[in-house]
Enzyme design. Structure first.
Site, mmCIF file in Angstrom:
data_model
loop_
_atom_site.group_PDB
_atom_site.id
_atom_site.type_symbol
_atom_site.label_atom_id
_atom_site.label_comp_id
_atom_site.label_asym_id
_atom_site.label_seq_id
_atom_site.Cartn_x
_atom_site.Cartn_y
_atom_site.Cartn_z
ATOM 1 N N HIS A 173 26.808 37.701 34.972
ATOM 2 C CA HIS A 173 28.117 37.797 35.625
ATOM 3 C C HIS A 173 28.418 39.231 36.012
ATOM 4 C CE1 HIS A 173 32.664 37.532 35.561
ATOM 5 N NE2 HIS A 173 32.298 36.670 36.491
ATOM 6 N N HIS B 192 34.699 43.104 42.571
ATOM 7 C CA HIS B 192 35.503 41.979 42.115
ATOM 8 C C HIS B 192 36.972 42.133 42.489
ATOM 9 C CE1 HIS B 192 38.059 39.863 39.192
ATOM 10 N NE2 HIS B 192 37.168 38.899 39.332
#
Length: 181
Positions: A6, A48
């Protein structure tokens, strides 16, 4: 079972950087997940957050900042001084560097860039090595309409799952990842 890094190996190196992706591959992951944002001048970058502050020494909204300013930022020092000088990568550079080495999971953060992401992946010849994800259905539906064989995944909350179950089936979603919390 598939092990997906991730944001790379975000516990070992600054997230969404080549340093993090290299650490994830060294740890033996099967795939790398990363996030796609668009700069003011429409460059596709790996980040992100909507804002620059948490992961870089910059400030402001990503989509209000030109690539020339973002490429000069330090994306490593906030994680640890040993990563000073790590940079925010462009999507096209990440595709070149990692596309043949591992599977990629590309989370599209801004729906208006979905077809540009698809085009870049297809141009790189990586459509079979990429899964496109989003927490919004329209960009996934656009990708699927343009490339029926594309793997897509919807990122959903538990409450959304009840509402969207029928729509997900109709959109041929490959997988759904509900929030853990």
């Amino acid at each position: 079972m598939q092990v997906i890094g991730h944001r790379g190996a975000a516990a070992l190196a600054p997230e969404n950087t080549f340093e993090s992706f290299d650490a994830a591959l060294a740890a033996g992951v099967d795939a790398i997940e990363t996030d796609i944002q668009e700069t003011r001048d429409r460059e596709l970058i790996l980040m992100h957050d909507k804002r620059l502050e948490r992961t870089t020494n910059g400030a402001g909204l990503v989509h209000h900042t030109p690539w020339s300013a973002i490429e000069a930022l330090d994306a490593g020092s906030r994680f640890a001084e040993e990563f000073h000088g790590a940079r925010v990568p462009l999507l096209r550079d990440a595709l070149r560097r990692y596309g043949q080495r591992t599977q990629l999971v590309l989370e599209i953060k801004r729906s208006k860039c979905a077809l540009r992401v698809l085009k870049m992946v297809r141009h790189a010849g990586l459509i079979d090595r990429v899964t496109f994800t989003s927490s919004e259905l329209p960009p996934l539906q656009k990708i699927k309409a343009r490339n029926p064989g594309a793997r897509i995944g919807f990122l959903a909350s538990q409450s959304m799952m009840r509402t969207f179950r029928l729509r997900l089936r109709q959109a041929s979603i490959s997988f759904v990842r509900p929030r853990a919390s």
